[in-house]
Design an enzyme around this catalytic site. Structure first.
Site, PDB file in Angstrom:
ATOM      1  N   HIS A  67     -18.426  18.506 -16.657  1.00  0.00           N
ATOM      2  CA  HIS A  67     -17.983  17.266 -16.598  1.00  0.00           C
ATOM      3  C   HIS A  67     -18.583  16.857 -15.469  1.00  0.00           C
ATOM      4  CE1 HIS A  67     -14.724  18.213 -19.785  1.00  0.00           C
ATOM      5  NE2 HIS A  67     -15.787  18.431 -20.408  1.00  0.00           N
ATOM      6  N   HIS A 102     -18.322  13.993 -26.951  1.00  0.00           N
ATOM      7  CA  HIS A 102     -17.949  14.727 -25.346  1.00  0.00           C
ATOM      8  C   HIS A 102     -18.679  16.015 -26.343  1.00  0.00           C
ATOM      9  CE1 HIS A 102     -15.876  16.075 -22.398  1.00  0.00           C
ATOM     10  NE2 HIS A 102     -15.936  16.876 -23.398  1.00  0.00           N
ATOM     11  N   ASP A 107     -21.070  17.773 -22.717  1.00  0.00           N
ATOM     12  CA  ASP A 107     -21.252  18.472 -22.373  1.00  0.00           C
ATOM     13  C   ASP A 107     -22.301  19.569 -22.387  1.00  0.00           C
ATOM     14  OD1 ASP A 107     -18.319  19.300 -21.328  1.00  0.00           O
ATOM     15  OD2 ASP A 107     -17.912  20.405 -24.170  1.00  0.00           O
ATOM     16  N   HIS A 113     -20.887  25.668 -24.836  1.00  0.00           N
ATOM     17  CA  HIS A 113     -20.923  26.145 -24.114  1.00  0.00           C
ATOM     18  C   HIS A 113     -22.185  27.358 -24.220  1.00  0.00           C
ATOM     19  CE1 HIS A 113     -19.923  22.876 -21.762  1.00  0.00           C
ATOM     20  NE2 HIS A 113     -18.110  23.233 -21.926  1.00  0.00           N
TER      21      HIS A 113
HETATM   22 ZN    ZN Z   1     -16.180  19.128 -21.830  1.00  0.00          ZN
END
Ligand code: ZN
Length: 269
Positions: free
Chosen positions: A73, A225, A229, A252
């Protein structure tokens, strides 16, 4: 585009979402061509793909046994502001504070402190289409002078399918919080993660409702969001990126796979 740093040092303090420990970070201005790096216990860890040590539920960097967790973030905020030279000193704890789960607190403090430097910034331009896959998830990166990111999610709750495209307006994503589904909480905790997670920093989505008082900040907050990311993970290329991205259910780990693939193919311009 010029390189950028910040006018003066800035501090942030708070809990780490996974470790549950309190941590303080101090952001220090740096000279031209320094890059973005983390500094902890005398070890400098460049914010680059080579130093990624974990992508399970967060992006963690490490070097010589020193680890800094959940960098995404803060990196996303630096990427959005084009801050190219900065050291993030981590004091106490080994995780970047989660703040309210979004980039808002970082952005609010940083945005008026940005200063342009004399040297030109590197900008990575996607030169050819790159696709990475994992199960039914994939991310496509295509050449474009723009910076456009689409995220498509399929959620097993009343959210169902959601799709959102970011076209450059920071306000459209900066408030979007980290989220988790009610049914995932036990699994996350069993893996020793989420110890600092609470309704103060995580959007908790049940089968039919949102647990957070105040509800959603955007009606499609989770996919926004996810875009945020990816912007953070892309900054591990070590420079701002231009291109058109489509992530279908990526996270991720897949972001990291993409960054590794781009690292080889993207060309500096
Ligand atoms: Zn995040």
């Amino acid at each position: 585009m010029k390189q950028r740093t910040i006018k003066e040092r800035l501090e942030f303090e708070g809990v780490g979402i996974h470790s549950g420990e309190r941590a303080k970070i101090i952001l220090h201005p740096e000279g031209e061509d320094s890059g973005v790096a983390f500094f902890k216990e005398g070890v400098k860890i460049p914010a680059k793909v080579d130093y990624v040590v974990n992508t399970f539920h967060s992006t963690d960097l490490g070097k010589d046994g020193v680890v800094v967790k959940t960098v995404e973030h803060l990196l996303a905020t630096l990427h959005l502001l084009g801050i190219s030279n900065l050291t993030v000193e981590v004091i106490g704890g080994d995780e970047i504070p989660i703040m309210d789960g979004s980039g808002y607190y970082f952005y609010r403090k940083l945005k008026d402190k940005v200063v342009k430097q004399n040297a030109d910034a590197e900008v990575l331009q996607i030169q050819e289409e790159v696709v990475v896959r994992r199960g039914d998830a994939y991310i496509e990166a295509k050449p474009c002078s723009c910076f456009e990111i689409t995220y498509e999610g399929e959620f097993q709750t009343y959210f169902g399918r959601q799709k959102y495209t970011f076209k450059g307006n920071v306000r459209d994503i900066i408030l979007a919080r980290t989220f988790c589904f009610e049914h995932e909480i036990e699994f996350i905790r069993k893996n020793g993660l989420g110890k600092g997670g609470s309704l103060e920093n995580t959007l908790v989505i049940g089968k039919e409702k949102i647990y957070n008082r105040g509800g959603l900040r955007y009606q499609d907050e989770p996919v926004r969001h996810k875009v945020f990311d990816l912007i953070g993970d892309l900054y591990l290329l070590g420079a701002s990126v231009r291109g058109k991205f489509l992530s279908h259910k990526g996270g991720h780990s897949l972001n990291f796979q993409l960054v590794k693939a781009l690292y080889k193919k993207a060309v500096l311009v």
